[in-house]
Design an enzyme around this catalytic site. Sequence first.
Site, short mmCIF file in Angstrom:
data_model
loop_
_atom_site.label_atom_id
_atom_site.label_comp_id
_atom_site.label_asym_id
_atom_site.label_seq_id
_atom_site.Cartn_x
_atom_site.Cartn_y
_atom_site.Cartn_z
N HIS A 129 0.86 -1.19 0.00
CA HIS A 129 0.00 0.00 0.00
C HIS A 129 0.90 1.24 0.00
O HIS A 129 1.45 1.61 1.03
CB HIS A 129 -0.89 -0.03 1.25
CG HIS A 129 -1.82 1.13 1.36
ND1 HIS A 129 -3.17 1.06 1.05
CD2 HIS A 129 -1.62 2.42 1.73
CE1 HIS A 129 -3.73 2.23 1.25
NE2 HIS A 129 -2.81 3.08 1.66
N CYS B 296 -2.55 13.62 1.51
CA CYS B 296 -1.89 13.20 2.74
C CYS B 296 -2.21 14.24 3.81
O CYS B 296 -1.93 15.42 3.62
CB CYS B 296 -0.38 13.10 2.52
SG CYS B 296 0.55 12.73 4.01
ZN ZN Z 1 -3.21 4.98 2.46
#
Ligand code: ZN
Length: 314
Positions: free
Chosen positions: A209, A242
Amino acid sequence: MERDVILREVGMRDGLQMVKSIFPTDAKKQWIDRAVAAGMPEIEVCSFVPPHVVPQFQDHEEVVRHAQTHPDLLVSALVPNAKGAERGFMLGVDKLNFVVSASETHNQKNVKCTTEQSLERFDQIMEVRASKPEYAKTEVCSGVSTALGCTMEGEIDPKRVMWLIEELLKRGATEIGIADTVGYANPAQVKTMFTNAIAAFGADVIVAHFHDTRGLGLANALAAYEAGCRKFDASLAGLGGCPFAPAATGNVVMDDLVFMFEAMGVKTGIDLDALLSVREILESNLPDEPLHGMVARASVPKGFVPASMAAAAE
Ligand code: ZN
């Protein structure tokens, strides 16, 4: 459908949770339908969190039920705790993904408890699962986030990641995502981590991931592949971002990942053209959201024959 690698679409969860505007339920359904038509084998369709925490997933029940109309699709969802997991068990979701951070500080910030307490929460999920026979059809898996670096702690000891994977498997998890949540990883580091994890636990249980925060997403995916990894998370058009780096990009771009593998002769079972066309759902419903992807921008090379197509023609 023959596949050398399993790609898992996580944009509907990992991507959309970063998106400010609410993505319409009908558009989520269209995304699922067209991703499945393109050959996507697994989609993480939502997160079972309270609507006041992440309003984006308030339609989770409707989205899950719609996804379940596709018999060949593996429907997964993220769960933060036993309460969320019970929703997933009741709906008969194929797979629930729990998450625990390798970084103690990140875990505190993300889920407000220690990693030890997170492991106890995982046990509680397994207890709920054991409480009714029909819940047993749902697999429980986990991601280990910040496994390759943390914005607060910096470097993460790989031994700690290995310990967490071992603990989660011991407690009943059937698959573990090694997550570069903040995009700190480099291919050499990935190669070592995945080689060791696959040697210890087997390729069946390990998932890569990666986030493309610093442009190394694809390189890291290739490094994990070369280390024997065969399961990868990615999101269409690299949707998302993010929380710790406001201007940053999201997950590895699914469309570019499909292109890389197919060009290398590695069969994904996904029709790249069909997948690229699904981007229009994101374009029309998220006009203010930056979408990523080099193949969408440049198109495929002249004479490009995807491995999956070549195999189908044989
Ligand atoms: Zn992630």
